[in-house]
Enzyme design. Sequence first.
Site, PDB file in Angstrom:
ATOM      1  N   GLY A  11       0.808  -1.215   0.000  1.00 40.87           N
ATOM      2  CA  GLY A  11       0.000   0.000   0.000  1.00 40.87           C
ATOM      3  C   GLY A  11       0.838   1.261   0.000  1.00 40.87           C
ATOM      4  N   THR A 127      -6.309   5.528  13.335  1.00 36.95           N
ATOM      5  CA  THR A 127      -6.766   6.543  12.385  1.00 36.95           C
ATOM      6  C   THR A 127      -7.571   7.640  13.070  1.00 36.95           C
ATOM      7  OG1 THR A 127      -8.283   6.907  10.517  1.00 36.95           O
ATOM      8  CG2 THR A 127      -8.750   5.046  11.922  1.00 36.95           C
ATOM      9  N   GLU A 129     -10.232   8.723  11.982  1.00 39.99           N
ATOM     10  CA  GLU A 129     -11.646   8.383  11.835  1.00 39.99           C
ATOM     11  C   GLU A 129     -12.226   7.816  13.135  1.00 39.99           C
ATOM     12  OE1 GLU A 129     -13.887   8.694   9.327  1.00 39.99           O
ATOM     13  OE2 GLU A 129     -12.499   9.723   7.978  1.00 39.99           O
ATOM     14  N   TYR A 151     -15.629   1.410   9.458  1.00 45.09           N
ATOM     15  CA  TYR A 151     -14.165   1.466   9.452  1.00 45.09           C
ATOM     16  C   TYR A 151     -13.639   2.068  10.753  1.00 45.09           C
ATOM     17  CZ  TYR A 151      -9.507   3.315   8.431  1.00 45.09           C
ATOM     18  OH  TYR A 151      -8.169   3.634   8.503  1.00 45.09           O
ATOM     19  N   LYS A 155     -11.352   0.221  13.790  1.00 43.97           N
ATOM     20  CA  LYS A 155     -10.047   0.704  14.226  1.00 43.97           C
ATOM     21  C   LYS A 155     -10.014   1.012  15.727  1.00 43.97           C
ATOM     22  CE  LYS A 155      -7.258   0.632  10.683  1.00 43.97           C
ATOM     23  NZ  LYS A 155      -5.941  -0.028  10.725  1.00 43.97           N
TER      24      LYS A 155
END
Length: 348
Positions: A11, A127, A129, A151, A155
């Site tokens: 990635g 993250t 988020e 998501y 996390k």
Amino acid sequence: MKKALVTGITGQDGSYLAEFLLEKGYEVHGIVRRAALEDSKARLSRIHHVKGKLILHAGDIGIYSSVIHVIDKIKPDECYHLAAQSFVHESFHDPFSTFKTNVDGTMHVLHAIKEKAPKCKLYFAATSEMFGDVQEVPQKETTKFHPRSPYGVSKVTGFDIIRNYRESYDLFGCSGILFNHESPRRGFEFVTRKITQNVAKMKVGKENVLVLGNLEARRDWGFAGDYIKAMWLMLQQEKPEDYVVATGENHSVKDFVDAAFLAAGLNYELVDLHMMSPEMADMKIEELRKDKGRLFVVQHPMFFRPAEVHNLLGDPSKAKMNLGWQPEVSFQELVRMMVEEDIRQMSG
């Protein structure tokens, strides 16, 4: 020679980290799916230039036996767990695979380290988020989490698993709460790369409509190449701690669009269709595509999140003070870098 294992090495972050660790003199290992090894030109494109210096292992973080076999074989000194389903929009459509990859995968890596390499230092890619419906601005390590997507929830779960193992088994596990970080290697499914790629298409005359969702959402955007240095610094400390990694300034999606068009030397007209039905919006977009002499940015109802995250802004004070880290690439430089690379690819 130190040995490092990187999950998600193919990635954006994994590729920059692999380069960085090689420069530091590490023996760098990566877990990749067998399909990637069999089709390396397409699936390993971000690390193709350093592939000969890496040791890649066929594996799947979703399968515990696969993960523990690799970790037992390598006995890494450091492990950077970056692999995840990280596309927020997709997590709403398929929360099941998001949780399987992000929660089970993290559990597999962590428990395998506990069993086979307990001295290994582990970095977990958390993250911004996780903050979601933010409880304070800016967000720091002590800010309460309120995730607004599957998501983000996955996390938070991974973050708590890392902390639990750290406290229960005295493992060196830390989480980097990274705010949005971009680069020319960003995946095309992410809004920043969608913007820069479509602006590049407009520059070379291949497109005249850019379709987006909420332009008012604000994010703290930095350069991925800067952020992987913070990951490494976290594992060089004597004590494992969690850190917010961010620039300390944020911009709206519209700011990103404006900067991208400026970098390409283009102007656009904004068309807001988000109050229409998706079908009516699609019909309007087809009309706009016929007007080749003008460039449009369209807000489409399909690209608005079911639960929006409005204002992410990180406070990197702890990382700056404890790690001596700070971002080097500015927002404008980042956008220009991405646009220029996408124009180069489109022209080529």
